[in-house]
Scaffold this motif. Structure first.
Motif, PDB file in Angstrom:
ATOM      1  N   ASN A 261     -14.952   3.072  -0.662  1.00 24.81           N
ATOM      2  CA  ASN A 261     -15.315   3.319  -2.065  1.00 24.81           C
ATOM      3  C   ASN A 261     -14.755   4.639  -2.570  1.00 24.81           C
ATOM      4  N   LYS A 262     -13.516   4.904  -2.138  1.00 22.74           N
ATOM      5  CA  LYS A 262     -12.800   6.064  -2.686  1.00 22.74           C
ATOM      6  C   LYS A 262     -11.650   5.556  -3.546  1.00 22.74           C
ATOM      7  N   TYR A 263     -11.387   6.229  -4.645  1.00 15.55           N
ATOM      8  CA  TYR A 263     -10.352   5.802  -5.586  1.00 15.55           C
ATOM      9  C   TYR A 263      -9.054   6.486  -5.164  1.00 15.55           C
ATOM     10  N   VAL A 264      -8.194   5.744  -4.475  1.00 11.51           N
ATOM     11  CA  VAL A 264      -7.027   6.360  -3.851  1.00 11.51           C
ATOM     12  C   VAL A 264      -5.758   5.584  -4.149  1.00 11.51           C
ATOM     13  N   SER A 265      -4.609   6.235  -3.985  1.00 14.86           N
ATOM     14  CA  SER A 265      -3.340   5.517  -3.868  1.00 14.86           C
ATOM     15  C   SER A 265      -2.859   5.749  -2.444  1.00 14.86           C
ATOM     16  N   GLU A 266      -2.069   4.857  -1.936  1.00 15.14           N
ATOM     17  CA  GLU A 266      -1.567   4.985  -0.569  1.00 15.14           C
ATOM     18  C   GLU A 266      -0.039   4.858  -0.602  1.00 15.14           C
ATOM     19  N   PRO A 267       0.660   5.681   0.155  1.00 18.53           N
ATOM     20  CA  PRO A 267       2.133   5.643   0.153  1.00 18.53           C
ATOM     21  C   PRO A 267       2.621   4.249   0.521  1.00 18.53           C
ATOM     22  N   GLY A 268       3.806   3.904   0.017  1.00 21.56           N
ATOM     23  CA  GLY A 268       4.374   2.602   0.368  1.00 21.56           C
ATOM     24  C   GLY A 268       5.072   1.975  -0.829  1.00 21.56           C
ATOM     25  N   GLU A 269       5.437   0.698  -0.684  1.00 24.75           N
ATOM     26  CA  GLU A 269       6.191  -0.008  -1.717  1.00 24.75           C
ATOM     27  C   GLU A 269       5.291  -0.612  -2.776  1.00 24.75           C
ATOM     28  N   PHE A 270       5.675  -0.411  -4.019  1.00 20.70           N
ATOM     29  CA  PHE A 270       5.010  -1.045  -5.163  1.00 20.70           C
ATOM     30  C   PHE A 270       6.067  -1.822  -5.927  1.00 20.70           C
ATOM     31  N   ARG A 271       5.782  -3.040  -6.241  1.00 22.20           N
ATOM     32  CA  ARG A 271       6.728  -3.825  -7.022  1.00 22.20           C
ATOM     33  C   ARG A 271       6.274  -3.834  -8.490  1.00 22.20           C
ATOM     34  N   LEU A 272       7.178  -3.423  -9.345  1.00 18.74           N
ATOM     35  CA  LEU A 272       6.900  -3.410 -10.785  1.00 18.74           C
ATOM     36  C   LEU A 272       7.605  -4.588 -11.425  1.00 18.74           C
ATOM     37  N   SER A 273       6.876  -5.350 -12.235  1.00 18.83           N
ATOM     38  CA  SER A 273       7.464  -6.559 -12.843  1.00 18.83           C
ATOM     39  C   SER A 273       7.088  -6.650 -14.301  1.00 18.83           C
ATOM     40  N   THR A 274       7.913  -7.335 -15.051  1.00 14.45           N
ATOM     41  CA  THR A 274       7.570  -7.645 -16.429  1.00 14.45           C
ATOM     42  C   THR A 274       7.575  -9.161 -16.601  1.00 14.45           C
ATOM     43  N   GLY A 275       7.159  -9.613 -17.774  1.00 12.27           N
ATOM     44  CA  GLY A 275       6.985 -11.047 -17.991  1.00 12.27           C
ATOM     45  C   GLY A 275       5.512 -11.291 -18.168  1.00 12.27           C
ATOM     46  N   CYS A 276       4.996 -12.384 -17.617  1.00 16.09           N
ATOM     47  CA  CYS A 276       3.544 -12.568 -17.637  1.00 16.09           C
ATOM     48  C   CYS A 276       3.122 -12.959 -16.229  1.00 16.09           C
ATOM     49  N   ALA A 277       1.855 -12.949 -15.977  1.00 16.85           N
ATOM     50  CA  ALA A 277       1.334 -12.957 -14.613  1.00 16.85           C
ATOM     51  C   ALA A 277       1.937 -14.035 -13.734  1.00 16.85           C
ATOM     52  N   ASP A 278       2.123 -15.248 -14.275  1.00 18.29           N
ATOM     53  CA  ASP A 278       2.672 -16.273 -13.356  1.00 18.29           C
ATOM     54  C   ASP A 278       4.101 -16.624 -13.746  1.00 18.29           C
ATOM     55  N   HIS A 279       4.723 -15.742 -14.534  1.00 21.46           N
ATOM     56  CA  HIS A 279       6.144 -15.981 -14.854  1.00 21.46           C
ATOM     57  C   HIS A 279       6.830 -14.629 -14.934  1.00 21.46           C
ATOM     58  N   LEU A 280       7.012 -14.019 -13.746  1.00 24.18           N
ATOM     59  CA  LEU A 280       7.616 -12.697 -13.734  1.00 24.18           C
ATOM     60  C   LEU A 280       9.100 -12.831 -14.001  1.00 24.18           C
ATOM     61  N   ILE A 281       9.620 -11.949 -14.851  1.00 23.08           N
ATOM     62  CA  ILE A 281      11.019 -12.100 -15.256  1.00 23.08           C
ATOM     63  C   ILE A 281      11.907 -11.126 -14.489  1.00 23.08           C
ATOM     64  N   LYS A 282      11.462  -9.895 -14.359  1.00 23.69           N
ATOM     65  CA  LYS A 282      12.270  -8.898 -13.652  1.00 23.69           C
ATOM     66  C   LYS A 282      11.339  -8.152 -12.705  1.00 23.69           C
ATOM     67  N   THR A 283      11.837  -7.793 -11.541  1.00 23.40           N
ATOM     68  CA  THR A 283      11.024  -7.016 -10.604  1.00 23.40           C
ATOM     69  C   THR A 283      11.869  -5.914  -9.978  1.00 23.40           C
ATOM     70  N   GLN A 284      11.287  -4.735  -9.884  1.00 28.08           N
ATOM     71  CA  GLN A 284      11.960  -3.607  -9.216  1.00 28.08           C
ATOM     72  C   GLN A 284      10.943  -2.949  -8.278  1.00 28.08           C
ATOM     73  N   SER A 285      11.420  -2.444  -7.161  1.00 27.77           N
ATOM     74  CA  SER A 285      10.517  -1.776  -6.224  1.00 27.77           C
ATOM     75  C   SER A 285      10.594  -0.269  -6.370  1.00 27.77           C
ATOM     76  N   VAL A 286       9.449   0.365  -6.159  1.00 33.07           N
ATOM     77  CA  VAL A 286       9.401   1.825  -6.148  1.00 33.07           C
ATOM     78  C   VAL A 286       8.560   2.244  -4.950  1.00 33.07           C
ATOM     79  N   ILE A 287       8.968   3.328  -4.307  1.00 33.60           N
ATOM     80  CA  ILE A 287       8.248   3.814  -3.123  1.00 33.60           C
ATOM     81  C   ILE A 287       7.400   5.003  -3.533  1.00 33.60           C
ATOM     82  N   LEU A 288       6.096   4.865  -3.332  1.00 30.07           N
ATOM     83  CA  LEU A 288       5.224   6.016  -3.546  1.00 30.07           C
ATOM     84  C   LEU A 288       5.263   6.837  -2.254  1.00 30.07           C
ATOM     85  N   LYS A 289       5.608   8.123  -2.373  1.00 38.19           N
ATOM     86  CA  LYS A 289       5.731   8.936  -1.159  1.00 38.19           C
ATOM     87  C   LYS A 289       4.427   9.649  -0.842  1.00 38.19           C
TER      88      LYS A 289
END
Ligand code: GLC
Length: 718
Positions: A690-718
């Motif tokens: 129950n701590k509000y945290v982020s954790e390092p690793g890969e996050f995929r960012l996408s646009t479009g709508c929830a079940d029809h993603l159009i573009k996706t790019q990955s970003v690494i949180l360090k």
């Protein structure tokens, strides 16, 4: 300014307790105003009634002024009453239900509608509104999904905060502005099986991740009051739930406003089985920090003896009274007990042409084009239009919780189309009922004949407006009755057919979707629903709504929502129904239409998505640029949505989460690039400690709508 402490020092204990009690107007006057829930046998004496400090559900300004005058003439302390009501989506001019307004993804539009509602309601005597309702929801069987902005915490919170800001305006003391009350705290929308008032069992991190954020957003926006929910949460009803009401609300969030029970919710502690009688219920609720008791008699009958017995502290009693009198003082009621209300003001501010124009705009922006196989928009030159179905010539389209709105003041589909196409021949055939148990098919033949003879056919279908709202839950959320049969027969008769849907919830539209080439969801669009529908159907307006809540393929999928976790066996595809996977044997896992879905008459092409960096540090930020082209001849609006997925974390994470959106207008051929700034805090979640945290690793960012993603790019949180 009144000296509240001095006033309290001069009050008797009974007079103090009166300030902590709210009852319906019809206890003071014979009011026609509707009441919600059972008005318990209060058993109040005339002296009890004379000391009551606040009033719920009254008819109009005249009644408010009359009750206030009667009270002040008799009250020794000359303390004005405060008048409260549910202004959920309009007061007299009714806007789309909140689940519909949420589909606009337009907080400025929500503020515009709210300002008008506030202006009308204030002139009519309302000083506090039990709004915003921001209960997070995932189950369309629950009737009160209509009151919320759906299955995305970010959207619910933004829309709730927008309402708080708009109702409060430049200060609640000013006529035209209302004090606000966020509800129903907490997790009322998590009722088991989508049955109203039912038990809620949720883990703390699910509560914190999904169900609590929107209440917090409203508190951060300055909401004046809070209303605990009827339901038990993890075994304890909210109004007596110390963890909710003190550990979280006051100690962690720092909320210092007034708390009012829901209608008879304190009395219901007996029914829940956590209080032996109304005295114990009063003790538990008061000591949990519930200041005002709505429509039950625990405080008025037992608080004085609880103080005498030392079970309730006299200081806490004075603190509660202080908060109530402080709210009245902040509303300016000691100076103007009517808060600017009068029958003349009410008449002048209600249902004005300007308000109607905004109601029409809101209805157009809230509508969602679910499907369109080159049918819509119809040509305005059409000669003969058939309006078929139970909503073709029907004014009951303003929805539940429509305050003092009147069905007969709404514009029906028939009236809307006739006004838009004065030279067209319009034929109306109801065809069948919209009631679940009215199965008379004798009207279908006439409807089919009308369809055969028409150039364009509009099927006007849906559920009655009292099939959603409080207490109105359904086990079957298909189109009620034989509307699907009507649609199938009409579709055979004329392929140039579109359906418009009137509903307070996501419906199961699978059968309709199988036979109708175009479906426009209007929700309950409010006073100008018919004129908005006509404008959208014939191209005077371009649909731009995006779903705030998913539409299931089957009620058996409920609860269904876009921000689900992946599981160890996600569905391989929608068609493979056998074998060791998470599909149902008889249905796939995907909804029919997902959160974020919505079509347009324009053709929006997502050309590019770039990141300013492929990594992000805890104190840094990065920019996401998304380029959208309107590759069509039709101007339109598009809500550009940005989703993220945390690929690996200490907790399972949703397969998609909306983290930002931006609604843009694009002229034909116009191209725009939208920039979102991403920061580490947008990637956080509530972990199992129950701590509000982020954790390092890969996050995929996408646009479009929830079940029809159009573009996706990955970003690494360090
Ligand atoms: C109802 C509702 C609540 C409303 C209150 C007063 O039962 O649960 O949302 O504010 O009563 O009308």
């Amino acid at each position: 300014m009144v000296d509240i402490s001095k006033l309290i020092s001069e009050m008797t204990t009974e007079e103090k307790i009166g300030q902590l009690v709210q009852y319906n107007a019809n206890l003071f006057i014979d009011s026609e105003a509707g009441i919600t829930g059972p008005l318990t046998d209060a058993g109040l004496t005339p002296e009890d009634i004379g000391r009551i400090g606040s009033v719920l559900n009254f008819k109009n300004a005249e009644e408010v002024c009359k009750i206030q005058d009667m009270h002040l003439a008799a009250d020794r302390n000359k303390i004005p009453m405060v008048f409260m009501m549910d202004v959920i989506h309009g007061y007299r001019t009714i806007f789309p239900i909140p689940l519909g307004l949420g589909c606009s993804f337009d907080t400025e539009l929500v503020k515009e509608c709210t300002r008008m509602a506030s202006d009308e309601a204030s002139a009519a005597g309302i000083q506090v509104t039990f709004t915003p309702m921001v209960d997070y929801v995932r189950d369309a069987r629950w009737g009160r999904v209509m009151e919320t902005c759906g299955e995305e915490p970010l959207l619910n919170g933004l829309m709730g905060a927008a309402q708080v800001e708009a109702f409060r305006g430049e200060g609640i003391e000013k006529p035209g502005n209302l004090a606000t009350c966020v509800k129903h705290y907490a997790a009322y929308g998590g009722a088991e099986a989508g049955r109203d008032y039912n038990t809620v069992e949720l883990s703390e991190h699910t509560l914190r991740e999904f169900y609590l954020p929107a209440y917090k957003a409203c508190i951060d926006a300055g909401v004046d009051m809070l209303m605990p929910s009827f339901n038990s949460l993890n075994g304890v009803p909210s109004v007596a739930n110390n963890w909710l009401m003190n550990d979280i609300l006051r100690d962690e969030w720092g909320f210092d406003g007034l708390v009012i029970s829901d209608y008879n919710a304190i009395g219901e502690l007996i029914t829940h089985g956590v209080a032996a009688d109304i005295k114990e219920a009063a003790e538990k609720a008061f000591n949990c920090g519930c200041h005002i008791e709505m429509c039950s008699s625990g405080y008025v009958k037992h608080l004085a003896e609880l103080v005498d017995e030392g079970k309730v502290s006299a200081e806490k009693l004075d603190e509660a009274v202080y908060k109530v009198l402080e709210l009245k003082a902040r509303l300016g009621l000691f100076e103007d007990p009517y808060h600017g209300a009068s029958p003349e003001a009410e008449a002048a501010h209600s249902l004005t042409p300007t308000n109607r124009a905004v109601a029409k705009k809101a209805a157009m922006e809230s509508a969602v084009l679910l499907k369109n196989e080159n049918i819509l928009p119809f040509k305005k030159e059409v000669r003969k239009v058939a309006l078929i179905g139970p909503f073709a010539d029907n004014h009951e389209i303003i929805g539940f919780w429509s305050c003092q709105g009147k069905n007969e003041e709404s514009v029906s589909v028939k009236e809307g189309v006739a006004a838009l196409l004065p030279d067209a021949e319009i034929v109306v055939a109801k065809g069948c009922s919209n009631k679940w148990n009215e199965l008379d098919a004798s009207g279908i033949a006439e409807a089919v004949a009308a369809a055969e003879a028409a150039d364009a056919v509009i099927l006007c279908l849906g559920e009655p407006q009292n099939y959603s709202g409080e207490g109105n839950c359904r086990t079957d959320i298909d189109l009620p009755g034989i509307q699907n049969q009507l649609a199938e027969e009409v579709a055979k008769a004329n392929s140039n057919t579109a359906a418009i849907i009137f509903t307070g919830r996501p419906l199961v539209l699978s059968k309709l979707n199988a036979c109708i080439p175009a479906i426009l969801n209007m929700w309950f669009p409010g006073t100008e629903g018919g004129s908005a529908a006509a404008a959208l159907l014939f191209g005077d307006a371009n649909p731009c709504g995006k779903l705030s809540m998913s539409f299931p393929k089957s009620v058996g999928q409920c609860p269904i929502y876009y921000n689900h976790t992946n599981t160890g066996r996600p569905k391989p595809n929608e068609d493979r129904h056998y074998g060791y996977n998470s599909n149902y044997i008889d249905c796939g896992n995907l909804p029919l239409f997902s959160f974020g879905h919505g079509l347009s008459y324009s053709n929006f092409v997502y050309e590019d998505m770039t990141l300013s960096s492929d990594s992000l540090t805890a104190d840094g930020s990065l920019e996401v640029k998304i380029t959208v082209l309107n590759d069509s001849a039709v101007e339109g609006k598009e809500t550009v949505q940005l989703y993220m997925r945390d690929m690996v974390a200490s907790n399972v994470r949703p397969v998609q989460q909306l983290i930002a959106f931006n609604k843009i207008s694009l002229a034909p051929g116009e191209r725009k690039t939208i920039t979102f700034t991403i920061k580490e805090e947008m990637l956080r979640f509530w972990n199992n400690e129950n701590k509000y945290v982020s954790e390092p690793g890969e996050f995929r960012l996408s646009t479009g709508c929830a079940d029809h993603l159009i573009k996706t790019q990955s970003v690494i949180l360090k």
